[in-house]
Design a protein around this motif. Structure first.
Motif, PDB file in Angstrom:
ATOM      1  N   LYS A 122       0.829  -1.214   0.000  1.00  0.00           N
ATOM      2  CA  LYS A 122       0.000   0.000   0.000  1.00  0.00           C
ATOM      3  C   LYS A 122       0.858   1.256   0.000  1.00  0.00           C
ATOM      4  N   TRP A 123       1.944   1.235   0.761  1.00  0.00           N
ATOM      5  CA  TRP A 123       2.838   2.400   0.829  1.00  0.00           C
ATOM      6  C   TRP A 123       3.513   2.651  -0.512  1.00  0.00           C
ATOM      7  N   VAL A 124       3.986   1.602  -1.162  1.00  0.00           N
ATOM      8  CA  VAL A 124       4.623   1.763  -2.470  1.00  0.00           C
ATOM      9  C   VAL A 124       3.630   2.330  -3.470  1.00  0.00           C
ATOM     10  N   ASP A 125       2.418   1.793  -3.493  1.00  0.00           N
ATOM     11  CA  ASP A 125       1.416   2.276  -4.443  1.00  0.00           C
ATOM     12  C   ASP A 125       1.020   3.732  -4.184  1.00  0.00           C
ATOM     13  N   ALA A 126       1.092   4.141  -2.917  1.00  0.00           N
ATOM     14  CA  ALA A 126       0.726   5.519  -2.570  1.00  0.00           C
ATOM     15  C   ALA A 126       1.840   6.517  -2.842  1.00  0.00           C
ATOM     16  N   ASN A 127       3.097   6.046  -2.873  1.00  0.00           N
ATOM     17  CA  ASN A 127       4.226   6.967  -2.940  1.00  0.00           C
ATOM     18  C   ASN A 127       5.049   6.877  -4.230  1.00  0.00           C
ATOM     19  N   TYR A 128       4.798   5.870  -5.035  1.00  0.00           N
ATOM     20  CA  TYR A 128       5.549   5.695  -6.279  1.00  0.00           C
ATOM     21  C   TYR A 128       4.573   5.417  -7.418  1.00  0.00           C
ATOM     22  N   ARG A 129       5.052   5.625  -8.622  1.00  0.00           N
ATOM     23  CA  ARG A 129       4.196   5.414  -9.780  1.00  0.00           C
ATOM     24  C   ARG A 129       4.222   3.939 -10.188  1.00  0.00           C
ATOM     25  N   SER A 130       3.733   3.127  -9.298  1.00  0.00           N
ATOM     26  CA  SER A 130       3.571   1.708  -9.578  1.00  0.00           C
ATOM     27  C   SER A 130       2.294   1.492 -10.381  1.00  0.00           C
ATOM     28  N   ILE A 131       2.156   0.315 -10.941  1.00  0.00           N
ATOM     29  CA  ILE A 131       0.887  -0.111 -11.524  1.00  0.00           C
ATOM     30  C   ILE A 131       0.167  -0.875 -10.414  1.00  0.00           C
ATOM     31  N   PRO A 132      -0.869  -0.299  -9.820  1.00  0.00           N
ATOM     32  CA  PRO A 132      -1.406  -0.826  -8.569  1.00  0.00           C
ATOM     33  C   PRO A 132      -2.389  -1.983  -8.749  1.00  0.00           C
ATOM     34  N   LYS A 133      -1.896  -3.075  -9.287  1.00  0.00           N
ATOM     35  CA  LYS A 133      -2.723  -4.279  -9.423  1.00  0.00           C
ATOM     36  C   LYS A 133      -1.831  -5.496  -9.346  1.00  0.00           C
ATOM     37  N   ARG A 134      -2.417  -6.629  -8.978  1.00  0.00           N
ATOM     38  CA  ARG A 134      -1.642  -7.850  -8.747  1.00  0.00           C
ATOM     39  C   ARG A 134      -0.876  -8.294  -9.983  1.00  0.00           C
ATOM     40  N   GLU A 135      -1.469  -8.088 -11.155  1.00  0.00           N
ATOM     41  CA  GLU A 135      -0.839  -8.540 -12.397  1.00  0.00           C
ATOM     42  C   GLU A 135       0.470  -7.823 -12.686  1.00  0.00           C
ATOM     43  N   ALA A 136       0.719  -6.713 -11.993  1.00  0.00           N
ATOM     44  CA  ALA A 136       1.954  -5.949 -12.190  1.00  0.00           C
ATOM     45  C   ALA A 136       2.873  -6.037 -10.978  1.00  0.00           C
ATOM     46  N   ARG A 137       2.597  -6.978 -10.067  1.00  0.00           N
ATOM     47  CA  ARG A 137       3.451  -7.157  -8.882  1.00  0.00           C
ATOM     48  C   ARG A 137       4.052  -8.551  -8.864  1.00  0.00           C
TER      49      ARG A 137
END
Length: 340
Positions: free
Chosen positions: A142-157
């Protein structure tokens, strides 16, 4: 004279103005930063392991110049006795992300702190050690998704790790199939059921704080796994249940608890989670002391029809991990993680 003085002031001023209006300097290489986040899951553990946890975050080259671009994230879990800093010294995660980006595989890489007072929380959940499981599987993501431009879904983790981190990869993959889609376990430990006997229990019961402070890897590992998988909040100061009874015999429940946390024992319970994975890959060196356990995990996944990759290679427990992160692990995630 006055004109020369004014020109001397004006020229630097013009240069500064030009710098202020020019574009930000390009991020030509991957950037690695040590960050701290608060994990509610880690609050209140009896060992006193901090709920303020650290993590390395590596962003790929070009991250700053493309504010609208989002990236898949590869999480990497380090091994027992070690820290993220020790792994960075050997693995050079920033250089690995650089190489991957040059090959067209732009990712964010995150290496969280799984260290504890007893050198490792095994990415598990224990009142003694703390809830490392939810720290990584929930709070960190949750912290990474809130603070970095990640793709916030399981398929991208993707989730990966070495040794204790390989164990954590399989454990968290089974526990959090809604969070991670692909798993890469390197030389995973703790796959077979552990067993505590009377001699081992007596040794741990007798350990003083000084003994614990001086203990080597082998001398501390049993205590650390007991603190994680056989905790007892009533037995200060170690807060572990060794299973040793007053008459000198062993309580079989302790060994049942240890066995219940072995990956081989967990696999049949978590087949639906494992079958949800986009991809799973296991690897181990042919001279690794954990070879037999990893061979057994490969066989168990095969028995239950869980699709996965499997490789043994010329190497021991640690001598080729940095190389294989570059040549195997990151290319695996390039193939299996979504890019949008």
């Amino acid at each position: 004279m006055l004109q020369r003085i004014m020109r001397g002031i004006a020229l630097p001023a013009l240069a500064l103005a030009a710098m202020a209006t020019s574009p930000a300097q390009a991020q030509e290489k991957a950037r690695i930063e040590w960050k701290t986040l608060h994990s509610r899951a880690m609050e209140g553990n009896l060992e006193g392991n901090s709920a303020d946890r650290g993590a390395y975050v590596v962003t790929p080259p070009g991250y700053d110049e493309h504010p609208d671009k989002h990236y898949p994230v590869v999480y990497f879990l380090h091994g027992y006795w070690a820290t993220p800093q020790m792994y960075q010294d050997q693995m050079k995660f920033d250089e690995a992300v650089d190489e991957a980006a040059r090959a067209g595989n732009e990712v964010i890489m995150v290496i969280p702190d799984g260290h504890s007072k007893l050198k490792g929380g095994f990415y598990s959940n224990s009142p003694t050690v703390g809830n490392y499981e939810a720290f990584v599987g929930e709070d960190l993501v949750k912290w990474v998704d809130a603070n970095y431009r990640s793709i916030p879904k399981r398929e991208a983790r993707g989730l990966s790790g070495h040794s204790m981190g390989g164990y954590g990869t399989m454990r968290l993959g089974m526990k959090y199939p809604e969070t991670f889609s692909s798993l890469y376990a390197m030389s995973a430990c703790c796959l077979s059921p552990m067993k505590m006997d009377e001699a081992g229990a007596k040794k741990i019961e007798a350990m003083t704080a000084e003994d614990i402070a001086k203990a080597d890897f082998g001398g501390l590992a049993q205590l650390s796994t007991l603190a994680t998988w056989s905790p007892d909040p009533t037995k200060a100061p170690k807060y572990v249940d060794t299973g040793l009874k007053a008459d000198g015999t062993m309580d079989p429940l302790v060994n049942a608890k240890l066995a219940a946390n072995s990956i081989l024992a967990m696999v049949p319970q978590y087949l639906p989670s494992l079958r949800q994975m986009e991809a799973i890959s296991l690897e181990v060196g042919d001279k690794d002391f954990l070879l037999n356990d990893n061979v057994a995990l490969n066989a168990e996944l095969t028995r239950y029809g869980v699709a996965h990759g499997w490789e043994t290679y010329d190497g021991d427990h640690g001598n080729r991990i940095a190389e294989r992160i570059r040549t195997k692990l990151l290319p695996f995630f390039a193939q299996h993680l979504d890019r949008k």
